[in-house]
Design an enzyme around this catalytic site. Structure first.
Site: not given
Length: 221
Positions: A49-50
């Site tokens: 997840s960024e």
């Protein structure tokens, strides 16, 4: 005409099943996040997840609640074995540096050459945000898109050319919709599977670009 359609869960399930074990995968906000529900630790898929997480998984009722553990969609998640947290800048370095095997995104439109538009509906006076999509589509080795085949008023989202501002050019490999799964090839859209009971004629009518069909669909008329 009412078309036979896959459900949103069907779309996510089909995409999740096509991700090989031990892959590193980023999931976009919305429908793509549902793929989490179809991977178990035994699959060995490492989800990124960024906002700075690697190794997240879907949260179950048995997991302790941690209000600080969220993905980029602000959904509460859990961590799998070997998971890690890190700085936002390091997360984007992973995305931009070619370290992700797959990114799975939503989209407004996809063109037959693999162009994708997923960040703006080009509405005057409406503020939009790009997020990490532009980094993901150029950094990931494979780009898969999960989306509805048509708009709410029945207009095609799969087109000869995108009409909305592009997120990336020529980067999409495969599209999963509520009507079909399609690969992007040098000759345009190649249909891999179709919703049960759907005809080629109906699928083509819902698509804004020519379709070809895999040999596995020779029985579908």
């Amino acid at each position: 005409m009412t078309l036979q359609r896959y459900t949103r869960a069907d779309i996510a399930r089909r995409a999740a099943a096509d991700i090989p074990p031990r892959s590193y995968v980023n999931l976009g906000i919305g429908l793509p996040v549902m793929a989490l529900d179809f991977w178990t630790p035994g699959h060995g898929v490492m989800v990124h997840s960024e906002n700075g997480i690697l190794g997240l998984r879907a949260r179950t009722d048995d997991d302790p609640f941690d209000p600080d553990l969220t993905n980029a969609a602000k959904q509460h998640v859990a961590m799998g074995p070997g998971g890690a947290y890190f700085h936002h800048a390091d997360s984007f370095a992973m995305m931009r540096g070619g370290h992700l095997d797959y990114c799975i995104l939503g989209a407004y439109q996809v063109a037959q050459n693999g162009d994708i538009a997923n960040w703006s509906l080009n509405q005057p006076g409406v503020a939009t945000t790009v997020g990490g999509a532009m980094d993901l589509v150029v950094g990931a080795k494979h780009v898969y898109v999960l989306m509805e085949h048509t708009t709410r008023d029945g207009r095609p989202r799969l087109l000869r050319h995108c009409e909305l501002p592009l997120t990336g050019a020529g980067c999409v490999d495969r599209v999963y919709t509520d009507l079909a799964t399609l690969d992007i090839t040098a000759d345009g859209f190649l249909v891999r599977d179709m919703a049960p009971g759907l005809t080629r004629e109906a699928l083509q009518a819902a698509t804004g670009a020519p379709l070809r069909y895999s040999e596995a669909l020779n029985h579908v008329k």
